[in-house]
Design an enzyme around this catalytic site. Structure first.
Site, PDB file in Angstrom:
ATOM      1  N   GLY A 158       9.818   2.632  26.140  1.00 25.39           N
ATOM      2  CA  GLY A 158       9.129   1.520  25.733  1.00 25.39           C
ATOM      3  C   GLY A 158       9.758   0.815  24.447  1.00 25.39           C
ATOM      4  O   GLY A 158       9.045   0.348  23.638  1.00 25.39           O
ATOM      5  N   ASP A 174       8.494  13.611  33.883  1.00 25.90           N
ATOM      6  CA  ASP A 174       7.201  12.989  33.040  1.00 25.90           C
ATOM      7  C   ASP A 174       5.991  13.596  33.329  1.00 25.90           C
ATOM      8  O   ASP A 174       5.107  13.340  34.206  1.00 25.90           O
ATOM      9  CB  ASP A 174       7.292  11.567  33.116  1.00 25.90           C
ATOM     10  CG  ASP A 174       6.277  11.005  32.165  1.00 25.90           C
ATOM     11  OD1 ASP A 174       5.770  11.931  31.524  1.00 25.90           O
ATOM     12  OD2 ASP A 174       6.051   9.769  32.171  1.00 25.90           O
ATOM     13  N   SER A 211      13.630   3.733  38.038  1.00 30.13           N
ATOM     14  CA  SER A 211      12.066   4.315  38.229  1.00 30.13           C
ATOM     15  C   SER A 211      11.769   4.777  39.755  1.00 30.13           C
ATOM     16  O   SER A 211      12.478   4.346  40.721  1.00 30.13           O
ATOM     17  CB  SER A 211      11.141   3.394  37.779  1.00 30.13           C
ATOM     18  OG  SER A 211      10.997   2.205  38.459  1.00 30.13           O
ATOM     19  N   ASP A 222      13.799  -2.244  29.788  1.00 31.75           N
ATOM     20  CA  ASP A 222      13.508  -2.634  30.874  1.00 31.75           C
ATOM     21  C   ASP A 222      12.624  -4.119  30.782  1.00 31.75           C
ATOM     22  O   ASP A 222      13.358  -5.051  31.519  1.00 31.75           O
ATOM     23  CB  ASP A 222      12.549  -1.798  31.782  1.00 31.75           C
ATOM     24  CG  ASP A 222      12.335  -2.336  33.318  1.00 31.75           C
ATOM     25  OD1 ASP A 222      13.025  -3.421  33.594  1.00 31.75           O
ATOM     26  OD2 ASP A 222      11.471  -1.731  34.000  1.00 31.75           O
ATOM     27  N   ASP A 264      13.997   7.677  36.110  1.00 29.89           N
ATOM     28  CA  ASP A 264      13.154   7.299  35.033  1.00 29.89           C
ATOM     29  C   ASP A 264      11.855   7.678  35.382  1.00 29.89           C
ATOM     30  O   ASP A 264      11.159   7.508  36.416  1.00 29.89           O
ATOM     31  CB  ASP A 264      13.433   5.771  34.816  1.00 29.89           C
ATOM     32  CG  ASP A 264      12.564   5.389  33.560  1.00 29.89           C
ATOM     33  OD1 ASP A 264      12.339   6.036  32.735  1.00 29.89           O
ATOM     34  OD2 ASP A 264      12.106   4.180  33.642  1.00 29.89           O
ATOM     35  N   HIS A 265      11.090   8.478  34.620  1.00 23.80           N
ATOM     36  CA  HIS A 265       9.608   8.776  34.825  1.00 23.80           C
ATOM     37  C   HIS A 265       9.313   9.516  36.235  1.00 23.80           C
ATOM     38  O   HIS A 265       8.557   9.124  37.038  1.00 23.80           O
ATOM     39  CB  HIS A 265       8.654   7.436  34.734  1.00 23.80           C
ATOM     40  CG  HIS A 265       8.687   7.085  33.276  1.00 23.80           C
ATOM     41  ND1 HIS A 265       8.189   7.838  32.387  1.00 23.80           N
ATOM     42  CD2 HIS A 265       9.280   5.991  32.763  1.00 23.80           C
ATOM     43  CE1 HIS A 265       8.033   6.845  31.473  1.00 23.80           C
ATOM     44  NE2 HIS A 265       8.840   5.722  31.741  1.00 23.80           N
TER      45      HIS A 265
HETATM   46  P1  13P Z   1      10.066  -1.334  28.175  1.00 27.25           P
HETATM   47  O1  13P Z   1       9.038  -1.850  28.883  1.00 27.25           O
HETATM   48  O2  13P Z   1       9.765  -1.572  26.513  1.00 27.25           O
HETATM   49  O3  13P Z   1      11.232  -2.158  28.252  1.00 27.25           O
HETATM   50  O4  13P Z   1      10.367   0.045  28.161  1.00 27.25           O
HETATM   51  C1  13P Z   1      10.947   0.542  29.290  1.00 27.25           C
HETATM   52  C2  13P Z   1      11.281   1.937  29.482  1.00 27.25           C
HETATM   53  O5  13P Z   1      10.605   2.813  28.844  1.00 27.25           O
HETATM   54  C3  13P Z   1      11.773   2.603  30.854  1.00 27.25           C
HETATM   55  O6  13P Z   1      11.397   3.826  30.880  1.00 27.25           O
HETATM   56  O1  G3H Z   2       9.075   2.820  32.164  1.00 31.30           O
HETATM   57  C1  G3H Z   2       8.717   1.897  32.816  1.00 31.30           C
HETATM   58  C2  G3H Z   2       9.865   1.162  33.470  1.00 31.30           C
HETATM   59  O2  G3H Z   2       9.663  -0.319  32.729  1.00 31.30           O
HETATM   60  C3  G3H Z   2       9.823   1.189  34.771  1.00 31.30           C
HETATM   61  O3  G3H Z   2       8.706   0.125  35.273  1.00 31.30           O
HETATM   62  O4  G3H Z   2       7.924   1.644  37.108  1.00 31.30           O
HETATM   63  O5  G3H Z   2       7.514  -0.835  37.217  1.00 31.30           O
HETATM   64  O6  G3H Z   2       9.701   0.075  37.895  1.00 31.30           O
HETATM   65  P1  G3H Z   2       8.342   0.466  37.046  1.00 31.30           P
HETATM   66 ZN    ZN Z   3       9.571   4.715  29.962  1.00 25.59          ZN
END
Ligand code: 13P
Ligand code: G3H
Ligand code: ZN
Length: 318
Positions: free
Chosen positions: A215, A105, A50, A259, A83-84
């Site tokens: 998630g 995202d 992320s 995560d 990620d995101h």
């Molecule tokens: P969780 O918080 O359910 O592990 O989701 C992680 C996630 O979507 C990372 O992009």
């Molecule tokens: O989608 C969220 C992931 O759990 C990443 O979390 O942005 O705190 O690293 P973070």
């Molecule tokens: Zn996510």
């Protein structure tokens, strides 16, 4: 072998009725726990960072840690994914610095703006051999500084998906069907239920197209218990039931993001050592227990939830 994109992984996962685990990485022990499990089970994986992880560890460390895992396990198919990603610039930075997949995202932005920014990322990423994930619909929960309340979350509207995918050229689509970020996904006493009717409708409109679930931690209660028995205070932490994730993995869902479960495993291990061996002050003593729990959790996901064990052997891009 070098890092791979998710293209072949998703095609095989779609056709084979399983999903690839996308596990978040933040430090060396987490990378080690995930990749040791994947190696032992011969499972393809996505390692994802992320923006928060890149800020915490420095993206260069994360890329090098993943490269180290590849040196150790040259036959393991690994995709390195952003990620995101919040904007074009962060996606470009990852494309330019070794990532093989990025997520843009803009799910909280208006539909047309989401299309415009996603298209720009797709154009740049594809020109550099990198694949792109985007999102429609808004998940509840916390990621980095963004905290979306349950009221502000919204399911994906299946009416939007064909236009979005055809206009952007995106490679995979994250949808909102009732999962949420973090360890507190449902109110105690309520029955967690994903909206498989929405997923089915999306699949009807996008046959053969890889779908992503964010998630998707199941918040294993044995680790919540270890945390709480060793000085923690996680009340009413509830995740997605594993049978529902298994059902999703058998369908068009090709990537399942996890995560929070890894955070729980790491925290359980560290807390256990701190609470039970008060004289310990060598970081290796407690981080290795956390790392082992991360490994145990990932192994369980691969075997019992995702169904990706043994599937590395089917991939030709190695
Ligand atoms: P969780 O918080 O359910 O592990 O989701 C992680 C996630 O979507 C990372 O992009
Ligand atoms: O989608 C969220 C992931 O759990 C990443 O979390 O942005 O705190 O690293 P973070
Ligand atoms: Zn996510």
């Amino acid at each position: 072998m070098s890092l791979v994109t998710t293209t072949e992984m998703f095609k095989k996962a779609y056709d084979g009725g399983y999903a690839i685990g996308a596990f978040n990485i933040n430090n060396m022990e987490i990378v080690q726990g995930i990749t040791e499990a994947a190696h032992e089970l011969n499972s393809p994986i996505v390692l994802q960072a992320s923006q928060g992880a890149r800020k915490y560890a420095n993206s260069i460390y994360l890329v090098k840690l993943v490269e180290a895992a590849l040196d150790l396990y040259p036959d393991l198919p690994i995709a390195l994914h952003l990620d995101h990603g919040a904007d074009f610039e962060v996606c470009k930075d990852c494309v330019d610095n070794g990532f093989t997949s990025v997520m843009i995202d803009c799910s909280s932005k208006p539909f047309e703006e989401n299309i415009a920014i996603t298209s720009k990322v797709v154009e740049y990423a594809h020109a550099h051999g990198v694949v792109v994930e985007a999102e429609l619909g808004t998940l509840a929960g916390i990621e980095d500084a963004v905290n979306v309340s349950a009221e502000d979350s919204s399911y994906t509207n299946p009416d939007d998906v064909e236009e979005f995918v055809s206009k952007t050229g995106v490679d995979s689509l994250a949808i909102a069907i009732g999962t949420s970020h973090g360890a507190f996904k449902f109110k105690p006493g309520t029955k967690p239920q994903l909206r498989f009717d929405i997923l089915d409708e999306v699949v009807r409109r996008l046959p053969g197209f890889p779908i992503v679930l964010h998630g998707s931690s199941s918040v294993p209660q044995e680790y919540v218990r270890i945390i709480n028995e060793n000085g923690g205070a996680l009340k009413d932490a509830i995740g997605i039931p594993e049978d529902q994730l298994r059902e999703a993995a058998r369908s068009a869902v090709c990537k399942i993001n996890i995560d929070s479960d890894l955070r729980l495993g790491m925290t359980a291990g560290v807390r256990q050592v701190f609470e039970q061996q008060k004289d310990v002050f060598d970081p290796r003593s407690y981080l290795k227990v956390g790392r082992q729990y991360v490994k145990d959790i990932v192994a369980h996901k691969i075997k019992d939830v995702l169904g990706s064990d043994g599937k590395a052997a089917d991939l030709t891009v190695r």
